[in-house]
Design a protein around this motif. Structure first.
Motif, short mmCIF file in Angstrom:
data_model
loop_
_atom_site.label_atom_id
_atom_site.label_comp_id
_atom_site.label_asym_id
_atom_site.label_seq_id
_atom_site.Cartn_x
_atom_site.Cartn_y
_atom_site.Cartn_z
N PHE A 232 0.83 -1.20 0.00
CA PHE A 232 0.00 0.00 0.00
C PHE A 232 0.88 1.26 0.00
CE2 PHE A 232 -1.96 -3.41 2.55
CZ PHE A 232 -3.03 -3.73 1.70
N PRO A 233 1.63 1.48 -1.09
CA PRO A 233 2.58 2.60 -1.12
C PRO A 233 1.92 3.97 -1.02
CG PRO A 233 2.35 1.61 -3.30
CD PRO A 233 1.66 0.70 -2.33
N GLU A 234 0.79 4.16 -1.71
CA GLU A 234 0.14 5.48 -1.70
C GLU A 234 -0.37 5.83 -0.30
OE1 GLU A 234 -3.42 7.99 -3.96
OE2 GLU A 234 -2.91 5.95 -4.62
N LEU A 235 -1.01 4.85 0.35
CA LEU A 235 -1.54 5.11 1.69
C LEU A 235 -0.41 5.38 2.67
CD1 LEU A 235 -3.70 5.24 3.84
CD2 LEU A 235 -3.66 2.74 3.97
N ASN A 236 0.65 4.58 2.61
CA ASN A 236 1.74 4.77 3.56
C ASN A 236 2.50 6.07 3.32
OD1 ASN A 236 2.16 2.46 5.58
ND2 ASN A 236 1.64 1.36 3.70
N ALA A 237 2.56 6.49 2.08
CA ALA A 237 3.18 7.78 1.80
C ALA A 237 2.36 8.91 2.43
CB ALA A 237 3.29 7.99 0.29
N LYS A 238 1.06 8.82 2.33
CA LYS A 238 0.20 9.85 2.92
C LYS A 238 0.25 9.78 4.45
CE LYS A 238 -1.82 12.47 1.23
NZ LYS A 238 -1.55 13.92 1.03
N LEU A 239 0.25 8.57 5.01
CA LEU A 239 0.38 8.43 6.46
C LEU A 239 1.68 9.06 6.96
CD1 LEU A 239 -0.84 4.73 7.00
CD2 LEU A 239 -1.95 6.78 7.92
N GLN A 240 2.77 8.78 6.24
CA GLN A 240 4.06 9.31 6.64
C GLN A 240 4.11 10.83 6.50
OE1 GLN A 240 6.32 7.28 8.10
NE2 GLN A 240 7.32 9.19 8.65
N GLU A 241 3.53 11.34 5.44
CA GLU A 241 3.48 12.79 5.23
C GLU A 241 2.76 13.49 6.38
OE1 GLU A 241 0.81 15.77 2.52
OE2 GLU A 241 1.64 14.01 1.51
N LEU A 242 1.61 12.96 6.75
CA LEU A 242 0.85 13.58 7.84
C LEU A 242 1.52 13.35 9.19
CD1 LEU A 242 -2.79 12.77 6.68
CD2 LEU A 242 -1.66 15.00 6.71
N ALA A 243 2.18 12.20 9.35
CA ALA A 243 2.89 11.93 10.60
C ALA A 243 4.00 12.95 10.82
CB ALA A 243 3.44 10.51 10.57
N GLU A 244 4.75 13.23 9.76
CA GLU A 244 5.83 14.22 9.87
C GLU A 244 5.27 15.61 10.11
OE1 GLU A 244 8.06 13.78 6.29
OE2 GLU A 244 8.82 11.78 6.81
N LYS A 245 4.14 15.91 9.50
CA LYS A 245 3.51 17.21 9.65
C LYS A 245 3.00 17.41 11.08
CE LYS A 245 -0.43 19.88 7.83
NZ LYS A 245 -1.55 19.86 6.85
N LYS A 246 2.46 16.35 11.67
CA LYS A 246 1.87 16.45 13.02
C LYS A 246 2.86 16.10 14.13
CE LYS A 246 -2.32 16.86 11.07
NZ LYS A 246 -3.20 18.05 11.16
N GLY A 247 4.01 15.55 13.76
CA GLY A 247 5.01 15.19 14.76
C GLY A 247 4.66 13.94 15.54
N VAL A 248 4.01 12.97 14.85
CA VAL A 248 3.63 11.71 15.50
C VAL A 248 4.02 10.56 14.58
CG1 VAL A 248 1.76 12.73 16.83
CG2 VAL A 248 1.30 11.83 14.53
N THR A 249 3.61 9.33 14.95
CA THR A 249 3.91 8.18 14.10
C THR A 249 2.79 7.94 13.09
OG1 THR A 249 2.83 6.61 15.59
CG2 THR A 249 5.17 7.07 15.99
N ASP A 250 3.10 7.13 12.09
CA ASP A 250 2.08 6.79 11.09
C ASP A 250 0.92 6.01 11.71
OD1 ASP A 250 3.74 4.64 11.54
OD2 ASP A 250 4.32 4.35 9.45
N SER A 251 1.23 5.19 12.72
CA SER A 251 0.17 4.45 13.40
C SER A 251 -0.78 5.40 14.13
CB SER A 251 0.76 3.45 14.39
OG SER A 251 1.45 2.41 13.72
N ALA A 252 -0.23 6.45 14.71
CA ALA A 252 -1.07 7.43 15.40
C ALA A 252 -2.00 8.12 14.40
CB ALA A 252 -0.21 8.46 16.12
N ILE A 253 -1.51 8.38 13.20
CA ILE A 253 -2.36 9.00 12.18
C ILE A 253 -3.49 8.06 11.78
CG2 ILE A 253 -2.44 9.86 9.81
CD1 ILE A 253 -1.12 11.80 11.72
N ALA A 254 -3.18 6.76 11.67
CA ALA A 254 -4.21 5.78 11.31
C ALA A 254 -5.32 5.74 12.36
CB ALA A 254 -3.59 4.39 11.14
N ILE A 255 -4.95 5.90 13.64
CA ILE A 255 -5.95 5.93 14.71
C ILE A 255 -6.67 7.27 14.72
CG2 ILE A 255 -6.28 5.89 17.21
CD1 ILE A 255 -5.84 3.14 15.96
N ALA A 256 -5.94 8.34 14.48
CA ALA A 256 -6.57 9.67 14.43
C ALA A 256 -7.63 9.74 13.34
CB ALA A 256 -5.51 10.74 14.22
N TRP A 257 -7.41 8.99 12.26
CA TRP A 257 -8.40 8.95 11.17
C TRP A 257 -9.73 8.38 11.68
CZ3 TRP A 257 -11.16 5.14 8.59
CH2 TRP A 257 -11.78 5.55 7.40
N ILE A 258 -9.67 7.34 12.51
CA ILE A 258 -10.89 6.77 13.09
C ILE A 258 -11.51 7.73 14.09
CG2 ILE A 258 -11.78 4.91 14.55
CD1 ILE A 258 -9.65 3.07 13.33
#
Length: 305
Positions: A232-258
């Motif tokens: 899932f390259p596109e999703l993980n790229a977006k997760l990583q982009e937002l993680a860097e923007k928010k200063g958290v991990t990609d897993s935290a972004i996945a939970i924040a989405w819920i």
């Protein structure tokens, strides 16, 4: 961590909960560390089931809790029953026996929330009522809910029950979104428009039932984790982009989405890794914009109509 109210009850817990299915693999001391770390980060609902580790997960949790300074009254214990070897069982006797077993393994006088684990095609709601009344009057269970049930199954139960069902535990993640897809693709002729769950998301909001999202990092049904997965390259790229923007991990972004969904959905996170849980807990402090939420949804392979 932000608090949410569970259904129509008087229970208020952290908006992220900890699933204890894998706790049977831990030593008592390691489990104690996991529990303390969770509570320190505001995760105070612990989700169990009588089948997790063949019952050992509940035993390990109870032994571990004794090694902490945490009071039983300061946490919420939730367990589930109804899955047996090769079949499902919502009979009165099985429910009562299962609760007694969980109480013994959890070394507690009461369970805060009991969920019926998976729908039993042979369910007799009159028997469920008798079991729930006995459990409530004896003080063994304080609140009730279901898991993996659709609106009509819930309505059938509600016709007989005296207490509100406050929880429905359902699979939901960025890569498993049927309850969201159908609501976006109304009156369309393609696959995402198929209503597979009888509009359980809207039903839950209308009836003030809290949805607990299980497997919030999984794709398919137990096919694997999507975070950091090369599939899932596109999703993980977006997760990583937002993680860097928010200063958290990609897993935290996945939970924040819920958590961003206005239904006040409570993710059930199953990690036994303290560092990972600490990082995930930061999702409670993240506010995704509407644009960011939809960017993640599209990056997961979904097309808007």
């Amino acid at each position: 961590m932000k608090k949410i109210r569970l259904g129509t009850s008087d229970l208020h817990t952290g908006e992220i909960s900890l699933g204890c299915m894998r706790m049977d693999k831990l030593s008592s001391q390691d489990a104690a560390n996991v529990i303390e770390n969770a509570v320190e980060h505001g995760v105070d609902l612990f989700d169990h089931a009588d089948i997790y580790g063949g019952g050992k997960s509940e035993e390990v949790f109870a032994n571990a809790l004794k090694e902490t300074s945490i009071n039983r009254e300061d946490i919420v214990l939730q367990t589930k029953c109804g899955i047996r070897g090769g079949f499902f069982d919502f009979s009165k006797q099985h429910i009562l026996d299962s609760v007694d077993g969980s109480l013994q393994r959890l070394n507690t006088d009461y369970i805060d929330i009991l969920l019926l684990h998976r729908p039993d095609a042979l369910m007799e709601p009159e028997e469920v009522k008798e079991a729930f009344v006995k459990l409530k009057e004896s003080g063994k269970v304080r609140h009730f809910g279901v898991s993996n049930q659709n609106p009509m199954q819930i309505e059938l139960l509600k016709k007989y029950l005296q207490d509100d069902l406050i929880i429905n535990q359902l699979q939901l993640s960025l890569m498993f979104t049927p309850m969201i897809d159908a609501g976006l693709n109304v009156n369309m002729q393609h696959d995402p428009a198929v209503v597979r769950d009888s509009s359980i998301l809207d039903y839950s909001r209308l009836n003030e039932m809290t949805i607990q999202a299980w497997s919030p990092f999984q794709f398919g049904m137990f096919e694997g984790v999507f975070v950091g997965n090369d599939k899932f390259p596109e999703l993980n790229a977006k997760l990583q982009e937002l993680a860097e923007k928010k200063g958290v991990t990609d897993s935290a972004i996945a939970i924040a989405w819920i958590l961003r969904h206005p239904a006040n959905i409570q993710p059930v996170v199953g990690t036994m890794n303290m560092q990972r849980l600490s990082a995930i807990a930061k999702a409670s402090d993240i506010e995704l914009t509407r644009e960011e939420w939809y960017e993640l949804y599209r990056a997961a392979g979904n097309q808007l109509p």
